[in-house]
Design an enzyme around this catalytic site. Structure first.
Site, mmCIF file in Angstrom:
data_model
loop_
_atom_site.group_PDB
_atom_site.id
_atom_site.type_symbol
_atom_site.label_atom_id
_atom_site.label_comp_id
_atom_site.label_asym_id
_atom_site.label_seq_id
_atom_site.Cartn_x
_atom_site.Cartn_y
_atom_site.Cartn_z
ATOM 1 N N ASP A 1 0.901 -1.152 -0.041
ATOM 2 C CA ASP A 1 0.004 -0.011 0.016
ATOM 3 C C ASP A 1 0.939 1.398 -0.055
ATOM 4 O O ASP A 1 2.059 1.102 0.049
ATOM 5 C CB ASP A 1 -0.971 -0.094 1.331
ATOM 6 N N SER A 2 0.357 2.503 -0.040
ATOM 7 C CA SER A 2 1.140 3.633 -0.079
ATOM 8 C C SER A 2 1.612 4.295 0.721
ATOM 9 O O SER A 2 2.193 5.172 0.978
ATOM 10 C CB SER A 2 0.193 4.636 -1.293
ATOM 11 N N GLY A 3 0.774 3.805 2.017
ATOM 12 C CA GLY A 3 1.210 4.289 3.269
ATOM 13 C C GLY A 3 0.079 5.493 3.895
ATOM 14 O O GLY A 3 -0.092 6.084 4.907
ATOM 15 N N GLY A 4 -0.744 6.055 2.926
ATOM 16 C CA GLY A 4 -1.580 6.872 2.980
ATOM 17 C C GLY A 4 -2.704 6.706 4.239
ATOM 18 O O GLY A 4 -2.977 7.493 5.034
ATOM 19 N N PHE A 5 -3.064 5.381 4.160
ATOM 20 C CA PHE A 5 -4.176 5.161 5.048
ATOM 21 C C PHE A 5 -3.645 5.083 6.598
ATOM 22 O O PHE A 5 -4.443 5.741 7.488
ATOM 23 C CB PHE A 5 -4.918 3.773 4.639
ATOM 24 N N ASP B 1 -2.275 8.429 -1.741
ATOM 25 C CA ASP B 1 -3.737 9.027 -1.910
ATOM 26 C C ASP B 1 -3.935 9.534 -0.329
ATOM 27 O O ASP B 1 -3.266 9.136 0.540
ATOM 28 C CB ASP B 1 -4.784 8.109 -2.359
ATOM 29 N N GLN C 1 -11.360 7.496 -5.320
ATOM 30 C CA GLN C 1 -11.902 8.113 -4.199
ATOM 31 C C GLN C 1 -13.308 8.771 -4.336
ATOM 32 O O GLN C 1 -13.789 8.588 -5.472
ATOM 33 C CB GLN C 1 -10.832 8.929 -3.369
ATOM 34 N N GLY D 1 -11.124 4.093 0.318
ATOM 35 C CA GLY D 1 -11.997 5.038 0.919
ATOM 36 C C GLY D 1 -13.137 4.242 1.648
ATOM 37 O O GLY D 1 -14.188 5.100 2.157
ATOM 38 N N ASP E 1 -7.855 -7.349 0.668
ATOM 39 C CA ASP E 1 -7.118 -7.653 1.678
ATOM 40 C C ASP E 1 -7.748 -7.242 2.899
ATOM 41 O O ASP E 1 -8.494 -6.225 2.858
ATOM 42 C CB ASP E 1 -5.862 -6.813 1.567
ATOM 43 N N CYS F 1 -13.029 -29.131 7.545
ATOM 44 C CA CYS F 1 -11.670 -28.293 7.205
ATOM 45 C C CYS F 1 -10.645 -29.131 7.339
ATOM 46 O O CYS F 1 -10.246 -29.973 8.262
ATOM 47 C CB CYS F 1 -11.662 -27.182 8.213
ATOM 48 N N CYS G 1 -7.464 -27.641 7.489
ATOM 49 C CA CYS G 1 -6.111 -27.027 8.153
ATOM 50 C C CYS G 1 -5.605 -27.809 9.142
ATOM 51 O O CYS G 1 -6.352 -28.746 9.801
ATOM 52 C CB CYS G 1 -6.655 -25.717 8.526
ATOM 53 N N CYS H 1 -7.530 -28.062 12.361
ATOM 54 C CA CYS H 1 -8.745 -29.044 12.542
ATOM 55 C C CYS H 1 -8.478 -30.354 12.376
ATOM 56 O O CYS H 1 -9.386 -31.116 12.685
ATOM 57 C CB CYS H 1 -9.817 -28.513 11.204
ATOM 58 N N HIS I 1 -5.994 -21.468 10.557
ATOM 59 C CA HIS I 1 -7.308 -21.798 10.120
ATOM 60 C C HIS I 1 -8.127 -20.620 9.538
ATOM 61 O O HIS I 1 -8.645 -21.028 8.512
ATOM 62 C CB HIS I 1 -8.066 -22.402 11.599
#
Length: 375
Positions: A92-96, A146, A189, A216, A266, A304, A306, A309, A335
């Site tokens: 990511d860009s770091g903005g958030f 952004d 945005q 956003g 994500d 499951c 995994c 489980c 899991h």
């Protein structure tokens, strides 16, 4: 070298399935990206993350620029080598994170200055610096820098922020340059406003990117409002490029987003929840700390595959969580990530088969049934 490209294989309604081709491997879409905030998915080894079915990880520019620094990671051979992950990485860009974590943030046309949440040191991120950091990290998919205002906000504030982000997107594109095998995504945005989202999409399309994110959202607006925005926002973006919904989400958020044309997502939720004893299953969500599990010899989910489980009982998982043993975070995170990837695989197959509507109905029906009866 394989160039970055997107191949759309099938659609079912607005849901899409396909493949993003990168030099480091293919990403099957719809794709869920586990979050490796500080060059690690917490409580997981990289090979364990790959075993869950993940094709790509997300790394956080803000965290990595502060510690251990992008320059150090570059000297040590780049982020893939540093964290022992040979598949694609999106940063990511770091903005958030600047919006949500940094103290004393000052926003100007040039960029953002802020104080580190770690040690109070002063830093500046501009579109150009964000591109430089992400190049030093060596990520395969780079995000434009952004500004993301927290919702709710008035329309004038959202419009001002969106137009600043569009100017920053053009500067990001110029600073990114020509990097064969690497991709730059623009970020739409505009809050929940259809006209502002359309203006943003038009500006990004004119600049031209390898993929487009819906930014956003998942910032406090609630699922109904988010889905309302996703009813129009993805369709405003180019059909022939991947669409990425940032920071989402819970399983039903993910399914609803895919139904509305999203290709990539994500979220920290499966790993963070694993560390706090919250477990996601096809029957809904359970809390392993609850006393009802302390004498239960059954697995979390008998269907499951995994390690949590197939090898451990609810009673054991309850015990190690209550005892604050490290293995609890490891097994429950595995899991949850496995379950999220299972959802993605089932959706890809259903979309390809033209049976996504029925798959959604079954998904929601299973979750509505709730957890298995207590012994």
């Amino acid at each position: 070298m394989t160039r970055f490209s997107f191949e759309l294989a099938a659609t079912d309604g607005r849901a899409r399935t396909g493949t993003i081709h990168t030099p480091r491997g293919d990403i099957r879409t719809p794709a869920f990206m586990p979050v490796g905030t500080a060059a690690t998915v917490k409580a997981m080894m990289p090979e364990s993350v790959a075993a869950t079915g993940a094709d790509i990880l997300l790394g956080n520019t803000y965290h990595l620029m502060l510690r251990p620094t992008a320059e150090r990671i570059d000297r040590l051979g780049g982020l893939h080598k540093f964290m022992n992950w040979d598949k694609p990485i999106l940063t990511d860009s770091g903005g958030f994170q600047v919006m949500s974590l940094a103290a004393l943030r000052k926003l100007t046309e040039k960029g953002v200055t802020f104080k580190s949440h770690i040690d109070g040191s002063r830093h500046e991120i501009t579109p150009e610096r964000s591109m430089e950091i992400q190049k030093l990290l060596g990520s395969d998919i780079v995000m434009c820098f952004d500004e993301c205002p927290a919702l709710p906000a008035d329309k004038a504030r959202i419009a001002e922020s969106m137009r600043l982000s569009m100017r920053w997107a053009e500067r990001s594109r110029d600073a990114f340059g020509d990097r064969p095998g690497h991709a730059l995504f623009g970020i739409q945005q505009g809050g929940l406003e259809e006209d502002l989202r359309a203006e943003s999409a038009e500006a990004l399309t004119q600049i031209g990117f390898d993929g487009y994110a819906v930014g956003g959202l998942a910032v406090g607006e609630g699922q109904e409002a988010m889905f309302g925005c996703l009813d129009f926002a993805p369709e405003q973006l180019p059909q022939d490029k991947p669409r990425y919904l940032m920071g989402v989400g819970k399983p039903d958020d993910i399914v609803g987003a895919v139904a509305r044309g999203i290709d990539m997502m994500d979220c920290v939720l499966p790993s963070r929840s694993g560390r706090t004893g919250q477990v996601f299953t096809r029957h809904g969500v359970l809390n392993i700390k609850n006393a009802r599990h302390q004498d239960d010899p059954r697995p979390i989910d008998d269907a499951c595959t995994c390690p949590a489980c197939t090898n451990y009982s609810r009673a054991y998982l309850h015990h190690v969580f209550r005892s604050q043993e490290m293995i609890s975070s490891m097994l429950l995170t595995w899991h949850n990530l496995h379950y999220f990837q299972q959802i993605m695989g089932e959706m890809r197959a259903a979309i390809a088969a033209g049976s996504f509507t029925q798959w959604q109905a079954d998904f929601h029906a299973n979750r509505a049934n709730g957890d298995i009866e207590q012994l």
